[in-house]
Scaffold this motif. Structure first.
Motif, PDB file in Angstrom:
ATOM      1  N   UNK A 122      -4.833  50.228   2.974  1.00 15.63           N
ATOM      2  CA  UNK A 122      -3.770  49.251   3.178  1.00 15.63           C
ATOM      3  C   UNK A 122      -3.585  48.262   2.055  1.00 15.63           C
ATOM      4  N   UNK A 123      -2.566  47.445   2.233  1.00 16.18           N
ATOM      5  CA  UNK A 123      -2.227  46.406   1.273  1.00 16.18           C
ATOM      6  C   UNK A 123      -2.433  45.039   1.918  1.00 16.18           C
ATOM      7  N   UNK A 124      -1.896  43.999   1.282  1.00 18.96           N
ATOM      8  CA  UNK A 124      -2.029  42.644   1.801  1.00 18.96           C
ATOM      9  C   UNK A 124      -1.452  42.553   3.218  1.00 18.96           C
ATOM     10  N   UNK A 125      -2.202  42.025   4.161  1.00 20.60           N
ATOM     11  CA  UNK A 125      -1.735  41.800   5.520  1.00 20.60           C
ATOM     12  C   UNK A 125      -1.755  43.018   6.426  1.00 20.60           C
ATOM     13  N   UNK A 126      -2.075  44.198   5.903  1.00 21.25           N
ATOM     14  CA  UNK A 126      -2.102  45.401   6.738  1.00 21.25           C
ATOM     15  C   UNK A 126      -3.314  45.396   7.663  1.00 21.25           C
ATOM     16  N   UNK A 127      -3.172  46.004   8.831  1.00 23.52           N
ATOM     17  CA  UNK A 127      -4.262  46.145   9.791  1.00 23.52           C
ATOM     18  C   UNK A 127      -4.868  47.529   9.592  1.00 23.52           C
ATOM     19  N   UNK A 128      -6.167  47.542   9.298  1.00 21.73           N
ATOM     20  CA  UNK A 128      -6.863  48.790   8.951  1.00 21.73           C
ATOM     21  C   UNK A 128      -8.031  49.009   9.901  1.00 21.73           C
ATOM     22  N   UNK A 129      -8.180  50.255  10.329  1.00 23.95           N
ATOM     23  CA  UNK A 129      -9.302  50.638  11.187  1.00 23.95           C
ATOM     24  C   UNK A 129     -10.317  51.402  10.347  1.00 23.95           C
ATOM     25  N   UNK A 130     -11.566  50.970  10.389  1.00 25.16           N
ATOM     26  CA  UNK A 130     -12.666  51.636   9.698  1.00 25.16           C
ATOM     27  C   UNK A 130     -13.499  52.366  10.748  1.00 25.16           C
ATOM     28  N   UNK A 131     -13.581  53.660  10.634  1.00 21.92           N
ATOM     29  CA  UNK A 131     -14.299  54.482  11.612  1.00 21.92           C
ATOM     30  C   UNK A 131     -15.459  55.181  10.914  1.00 21.92           C
ATOM     31  N   UNK A 132     -16.662  54.888  11.352  1.00 24.79           N
ATOM     32  CA  UNK A 132     -17.855  55.490  10.759  1.00 24.79           C
ATOM     33  C   UNK A 132     -18.614  56.199  11.868  1.00 24.79           C
ATOM     34  N   UNK A 133     -18.928  57.469  11.636  1.00 22.21           N
ATOM     35  CA  UNK A 133     -19.652  58.281  12.607  1.00 22.21           C
ATOM     36  C   UNK A 133     -20.846  58.919  11.923  1.00 22.21           C
ATOM     37  N   UNK A 134     -22.003  58.808  12.553  1.00 22.86           N
ATOM     38  CA  UNK A 134     -23.222  59.462  12.071  1.00 22.86           C
ATOM     39  C   UNK A 134     -23.725  60.376  13.179  1.00 22.86           C
ATOM     40  N   UNK A 135     -23.961  61.625  12.837  1.00 25.89           N
ATOM     41  CA  UNK A 135     -24.505  62.595  13.783  1.00 25.89           C
ATOM     42  C   UNK A 135     -25.847  63.063  13.240  1.00 25.89           C
ATOM     43  N   UNK A 136     -26.904  62.902  14.039  1.00 22.15           N
ATOM     44  CA  UNK A 136     -28.255  63.302  13.624  1.00 22.15           C
ATOM     45  C   UNK A 136     -28.918  64.108  14.737  1.00 22.15           C
ATOM     46  N   UNK A 137     -29.840  64.991  14.357  1.00 20.31           N
ATOM     47  CA  UNK A 137     -30.628  65.661  15.396  1.00 20.31           C
ATOM     48  C   UNK A 137     -31.636  64.670  15.975  1.00 20.31           C
ATOM     49  N   UNK A 138     -32.165  64.954  17.137  1.00 17.63           N
ATOM     50  CA  UNK A 138     -33.190  64.082  17.719  1.00 17.63           C
ATOM     51  C   UNK A 138     -34.420  64.044  16.826  1.00 17.63           C
ATOM     52  N   UNK A 139     -35.134  62.954  16.843  1.00 18.78           N
ATOM     53  CA  UNK A 139     -36.292  62.793  15.975  1.00 18.78           C
ATOM     54  C   UNK A 139     -37.550  63.419  16.563  1.00 18.78           C
ATOM     55  N   UNK A 140     -37.737  63.280  17.879  1.00  9.55           N
ATOM     56  CA  UNK A 140     -39.005  63.679  18.488  1.00  9.55           C
ATOM     57  C   UNK A 140     -38.926  64.952  19.308  1.00  9.55           C
ATOM     58  N   UNK A 141     -37.742  65.438  19.568  1.00 18.49           N
ATOM     59  CA  UNK A 141     -37.610  66.602  20.426  1.00 18.49           C
ATOM     60  C   UNK A 141     -37.388  66.246  21.881  1.00 18.49           C
TER      61      UNK A 141
END
Length: 163
Positions: A122-141
């Protein structure tokens, strides 16, 4: 012979009931699996909370970069935001995880959630959505015991760029 055998059996059973040797080993065998699962589950939850906190920090840092709308000395704001997110969340890719970063420019708050957006910061005054997704396997089972193969952590920030 049967009377002697019956007396021997009765004596053997009486001695066996009074004998307390090995009771702690049996108790340990019954309780140990439950305790080990509880300990591993606690470690799993702690690591999951750490991943979740990392995603939160990465999303906050990335949205701050976008807010300023000032181009950095090298590269673009989008590259700078992705670099920040990769620095914070890169360790989760080393264990087989995936990191996804998307920015959606809605222009104004009225358009948030609609299909009226552009995929940029976006530019000045624009409304922006930041989407962050992390997918990991289980650590311990432990999650796999309950049929959960991967864990997904997601943060969405909606901010208005500085005017």
């Amino acid at each position: 012979m049967t009377a002697a055998l019956a007396r021997w059996r009765a004596g053997f059973v009486a001695r066996l009931v009074r004998d307390s040797r090995g009771v702690s080993a049996i108790e340990f065998a019954l309780v140990a699996p439950v305790v080990f699962i509880l300990v591993l589950g606690t470690v799993e939850i702690a690591l999951d909370m750490f991943v979740d906190a990392s995603v939160q920090i990465a999303a906050q840092q990335a949205s701050r970069v976008g807010l300023t709308t000032a181009n950095p000395a090298s590269g673009t704001r989008a590259q700078q935001a992705q670099t920040i997110v990769k620095n914070i969340l890169g360790r989760w890719q080393n264990i087989g995880g995936t990191v996804s970063i998307t920015t959606l420019n809605y222009g104004s708050y009225n358009n948030v959630g609609s299909t009226s957006y552009q995929s940029n910061m976006g530019n000045f005054g624009d409304v922006v959505s930041y989407n962050i997704t992390v997918t990991v396997p289980g650590f311990s089972g432990i999650p796999q015991l309950f049929g959960v193969q991967t864990l997904t952590f997601q943060r969405n920030y909606i901010v208005q760029n500085e005017k």
